[in-house]
Write an enzyme that holds these catalytic residues in place. Structure first.
Site, PDB file in Angstrom:
ATOM      1  CB  SER A  44      -0.908  -0.001   1.226  1.00 19.93           C
ATOM      2  OG  SER A  44      -0.133   0.302   2.355  1.00 19.93           O
ATOM      3  N   GLY A 125      -4.816   1.209  -5.179  1.00 11.05           N
ATOM      4  CA  GLY A 125      -6.225   1.057  -4.828  1.00 11.05           C
ATOM      5  C   GLY A 125      -6.454  -0.145  -3.946  1.00 11.05           C
ATOM      6  CG  ASN A 177      10.649   0.942   2.210  1.00  7.62           C
ATOM      7  OD1 ASN A 177      11.822   1.338   2.165  1.00  7.62           O
ATOM      8  ND2 ASN A 177       9.627   1.692   1.835  1.00  7.62           N
ATOM      9  CE  LYS A 178       7.371   3.615   5.036  1.00  8.43           C
ATOM     10  NZ  LYS A 178       6.139   4.225   5.520  1.00  8.43           N
ATOM     11  CG  LEU A 481     -43.684 -12.633 -21.741  1.00  5.32           C
ATOM     12  CD1 LEU A 481     -44.589 -11.407 -21.794  1.00  5.32           C
ATOM     13  CD2 LEU A 481     -42.784 -12.582 -20.515  1.00  5.32           C
ATOM     14  N   GLY A 485     -48.709 -18.136 -25.997  1.00  5.89           N
ATOM     15  CA  GLY A 485     -49.263 -18.973 -27.061  1.00  5.89           C
ATOM     16  C   GLY A 485     -48.255 -19.947 -27.643  1.00  5.89           C
ATOM     17  CE  LYS A 486     -43.396 -20.585 -23.908  1.00  8.63           C
ATOM     18  NZ  LYS A 486     -44.221 -19.658 -23.136  1.00  8.63           N
ATOM     19  CB  SER A 554     -35.995 -20.534 -23.122  1.00  8.10           C
ATOM     20  OG  SER A 554     -36.861 -20.345 -24.208  1.00  8.10           O
TER      21      SER A 554
END
Lengths: 643, 311
Positions: A44, A125, A177-178, A481, A485-486, A554
């Site tokens: 970070s 980030g 580091n540091k 839907l 009438g499918k 479907s």
């Protein structure tokens, strides 16, 4: 300022030699060519990551004079280091970007020394950390894990280490580091190294090279450190210049070239162009083309500068073969005696990168090398908590989740385990509708080898079966839907075809749910599985030579497209029974809309579950302007017109 | 790609960083040709375009690169650039398309009177997007590098543009390994940057290694010049409009970057050969876009221009 900044005051060895190489290497002089190392920095802002990157850019003398002058001025104005140069300002475009509301996931930075050119993937980030880091790490040969000497190994350090390990990075640097803030204490350093090593062993991670540094002061970055005489290893930049990269490893593996493009400028020339993924190849070498398995020999390695005697991993080349064999984009040309495996079911680790979670069972595009196939992912075996490494149960994969799951492709692909080859083991998943890249995956192994489950070669082909029936097989896929009438129209279509002596079969939604799919409910996942099974059955029936008619709501485009992809081109006809919701609801033949509106029926399409209308159906029937009989006649005409 | 003569020793890494950058660029170009319907190469005649064109020829050899070149001509291009452009088109045998905003030019838009942002938008950005639309190109190669500018560093190799060609930096696809996702919706187009990972020095080193033909303007010569608004301009033709008191003086100059001649600054230099230019690059240390009025007109200007559809 200058006397307190070693990098500014004296020119280190790398800086000096680079100055010569800048011209020397480029014009082919004695300095010789430089290699390339891609690495990622993890840590970070608090760990001093920006300071370290800024320091490396500075010490490698990448910065222009005007940039250096601006940096010195900025440091006095905005810096956090008093009168000293604040290197973090060089790479901290971040704050400005936040103001603009732009999230950068990965930024790439470039510098070079005498021996190597470097590409640094910088992934700032915290929010999208997994996604960003996986993206940056996917092309990296090395990772620098940055630790603050005062804080030691943190949860975040372990998470970074896990992700780096997951992406198969073998060269890991633990940069403590540091060190100036802990009095350059060797004891602090070795305690951190010991703790990290224990964690790394638990992961099965390659051993890290640990270097005590101060990015701010420049200790052990380019120049050594007078304050830490107890450290006798290489400085960070020296290590980056000398570490052996994976390119050499790929070179030692058997030859593989995923074919990108077939080069056919004339009838006399047929070249296979691609980036050599592994090994070396010479004219005369025997090769095998996968997945077909056909063999031949390399005839030529063609380039604009003349034919090559050899091509090696990492080069983009064009091969010609001695024989005219089947080879196209997606094929892999491989060493004949050591070809890669071919399979269609795998175990893989998957990193999910999209806001919309994984739909188990849905078809996605899977791209691996130059092969793009349709694939589905089973429910995850587990997901990994990246902080604790615990395995947790999960039903799906959400954004930034990492899970292990089975992946099935609709046809066999040539692959290698990711641990062996990034080129043939890493893949992306692409949503078929949004086209977004939704996941990255790494193959572990094949669950069953395709070579062991050869399709039984049938002497009577699907064409022969259809010919006997004097028809062309097809699947008429009705969608619309509930109450559109499918079923009514599908029935009329079948009666019509039957009268015309066509061999048909009608698969109806309600009927199938009484038998084949009685174990499935109406959740999104179950609906996807429902359609998948119906699709498979429809395919078998089409193979038997039948004209199959299906009548299912479907609702999702992706599933309809999945079934389309199962069938030969032109045999899937999508029939959209286009009835507006108000009309279907007003009809409410089965009383279902009323129940759904009353909240007694959950996940009802059109009410509390979406319907995605087809974008380009083969046939669209508007039931508000056409009778069922007329619709059936039109559908049959369209179907038989195709003959 | 090393030639047979430069065949590597078996144990060392046989490829140097220019080999790897070249192999990556070739891979990117071939992916685009394999996965898009109608690609085009934006050819600005500059050094990056020169390198890109050279690599395209290598990528598809012995075939010709299977796409045309598109040059956006502002009407204020250096004469030497137009000559070089036509010579390269003839040499490669590739189709050359030239787009120019006739209407704006007729309406009097020019680099002297028109404010630079407006001039750039009309003569370059809008001309480019109109040409892409008119020809129906779904993918366009550009020579941009990530090291050029902050906004570039954030951009993907495959950069998707909506129907109005705008770049949306918040909505970019992750790019993993070398797996590029070229799938797009109808109306979407892709800008593709095969030289994303190159630096300015890499470009020069590659030009030297491969003997890539360049416009002579990159090499120092005595040219008629004058200082204006911090830019060292070269008076390329008689249309140049002098302000009171201005007059052209001969100076030894060369260009690091090229654009419309009244808006592009030269640098004083005696470097007339590639080795001399490379030698100068390590001492003369200012960033290359310092010479472009187009990029200095306002802060974050590149980002703004990209949002409008600029490359």
């Amino acid at each position: 300022m200058a006397d307190r900044e070693p990098g500014l005051a004296r020119s280190g060895p790398a800086a000096d030699t680079r100055a010569a190489a800048g011209a020397g290497a480029a014009v082919g002089g004695a300095a010789g060519p430089r290699g390339l190392l891609r690495f990622i920095t993890c840590g970070s802002v608090d760990d001093g990551k920006s300071t370290l990157i800024g320091r490396m850019l500075h010490d490698a003398r990448t910065l222009a004079d005007d940039q250096l002058a601006a940096l010195a001025a900025d440091s006095r104005r905005h810096g956090t280091q008093g009168e000293e140069v604040d290197f973090a300002l060089l790479v901290d475009g971040l704050s400005a970007e936040r103001e603009q509301g732009i999230t950068i996931d990965v930024a790439y930075r470039y510098f070079a020394t005498a021996r190597r050119a470097f590409i640094v993937a910088d992934t700032p980030g915290h929010e999208q950390y997994t996604r960003n880091m996986v993206t940056g790490a996917s092309t990296a040969d090395l990772a620098i894990l940055l630790v603050d000497a005062r804080k030691g190994v943190l949860t975040q350090t372990r998470r970074h280490a896990y992700l780096v390990h997951l992406l198969g990075i073998r060269n890991i640097v633990l940069a403590v580091n540091k060190m100036d803030l802990v009095g350059h204490d060797a004891g602090v350093f070795s305690a951190i190294v010991a703790e990290f090593r224990a964690f790394g062993e638990r992961l099965g991670m390659a051993e890290a090279v640990a270097i005590p540094i101060s990015a701010l002061r420049g200790d052990n970055v380019l120049a050594g450190s007078a304050a830490m005489p107890w450290y006798t290893g290489p400085t960070l930049l020296r290590h980056l210049e000398e570490v052996e990269v994976d390119g050499a490893r790929a070179l030692a593996q058997p030859f593989r070239l995923p074919v990108q493009w077939v080069n056919r400028p004339s009838a006399e020339f047929r070249g296979f162009a691609g980036l050599v993924a592994a090994g070396r190849v010479r004219p005369g070498d025997p090769v095998r083309v996968l997945p077909s398995g056909r063999t031949s020999h390399v005839a030529r390695i063609v380039t604009m500068d003349g034919d090559l005697a050899e091509a090696v991993a990492g080069q983009s080349g064009t091969l010609t073969l001695a024989d005219e064999i089947d080879c196209a984009r997606g094929s892999v040309i491989a060493a004949a005696d050591a070809p890669p495996e071919v399979a269609d079911q795998f175990e893989a680790t998957i990193v999910w990168m999209d806001e919309a979670p994984l739909h188990v069972g849905r078809g996605y595009w899977l791209k691996l090398g130059t092969q793009t196939v349709s694939a589905s992912v089973a429910a995850p075996k587990y997901v990994v908590n990246v902080n604790t490494l615990d395995h947790l149960a999960a039903k799906t994969l959400e954004l930034n989740a990492i899970g292990v799951a089975e992946v099935r492709t609709d046809r066999a692909i040539a692959f290698a385990p990711y641990a062996e080859s990034r080129s043939l083991g890493g893949f992306i998943l692409i949503d078929k509708l949004t086209n977004a890249t939704v996941a990255a995956g790494m193959l572990h192994f094949a669950l069953r080898r395709a070579q062991n489950v050869h399709w039984q070669a049938l002497d009577v082909s699907r064409e022969a079966r259809a010919a006997l029936k004097n028809q062309r097989p097809a699947v008429l896929w009705f969608t619309g839907l509930s109450g559109s009438g499918k079923s009514t129209i599908a029935n009329l279509v079948e009666k019509r075809l039957h009268r015309m002596n066509r061999h048909t079969f009608l698969l109806d939604g309600d009927n199938v749910r009484h038998g084949l799919n009685r174990d499935l409910g109406f959740t999104e996942a179950d609906r996807i599985e429902n359609i998948r099974r119906v699709g498979e059955v429809a395919r078998l029936m089409a193979d038997a030579g039948l004209i199959v008619i299906t009548a299912f709501i479907s609702p999702f485009r992706a599933e309809r497209e999945m079934v389309r992809a199962m069938l030969p081109e032109g045999e899937f006809l999508e029939v959209f029974i286009d009835t507006p919701l108000e009309v279907a609801e007003a009809r409410d033949v089965k009383g279902l809309y009323a129940k759904a509106r009353a909240g007694k029926l959950k996940n009802f399409t059109g009410i509390d579950s979406p319907y995605e209308p087809p974008l380009a159906p083969e046939i669209r029937i508007d039931t508000t302007t056409m009778s069922a009989e007329d619709a059936a006649r039109r559908i049959v005409e369209r179907l038989l017109g195709e003959d | 790609m090393p030639t047979a003569a430069r065949l590597p020793a078996p144990d060392a890494d046989p490829l140097d960083h220019l080999d790897r950058l070249e192999a990556e660029a070739i891979h990117i170009m071939r992916e685009v040709v394999a996965e898009t319907e109608k690609p085009v190469m934006l050819y600005s005649v500059g050094k990056d375009s020169a390198v890109m064109l050279h690599i395209a020829r290598k990528a598809f050899y012995p075939a010709r690169p299977p796409f045309p070149l598109l040059h956006i001509a502002s009407g204020w291009d250096f004469a030497a650039m137009l000559a070089h452009r036509d010579r390269m088109a003839a040499e490669t045998g590739m189709e050359l398309l030239v787009a120019h905003n006739d209407a704006a030019a007729a309406a009097g838009v020019n680099p002297f009177d028109t404010p630079t942002p407006v001039y750039t938008r009309l003569m370059l950005t809008e001309t480019l997007t109109a040409a892409l639309d008119a020809h129906g190109f779904d993918a366009a190669f550009g020579g941009a590098r990530r090291d050029e500018e902050k906004a570039r560093a954030k951009e993907r190799v495959f950069s998707f543009r909506g129907a109005n060609h705008a770049w949306d930096p918040k909505n970019q696809r992750p790019e993993l390994w070398n797996l590029y996702n070229a799938r797009k919706r109808r109306g979407e187009t892709i800008r593709v940057f095969p030289l994303s990972n190159w630096t300015e020095l890499d470009v020069w080193a590659y030009v030297a290694r491969e003997q890539v033909p360049l416009v002579p303007l990159y090499f120092a010569a005595e040219r008629p010049t004058l200082w204006r608004d911090g830019l060292l301009l070269v008076v390329d033709d008689e249309r140049f409009r002098f302000r009171p008191g201005e007059r052209a003086e001969p100076r030894w100059v060369r260009f690091r970057t090229l654009g419309c001649y009244p808006l592009t600054g030269a640098v004083e230099s005696r470097a007339a050969t590639l080795p001399a230019i490379l030698a100068e690059m390590r001492t003369a240390r200012v960033s290359e876009r310092a010479g472009r009025a187009v990029d200095q007109d306002e802060s974050a200007s590149m980002e703004k221009k990209k949002a409008e559809g600029y490359f």
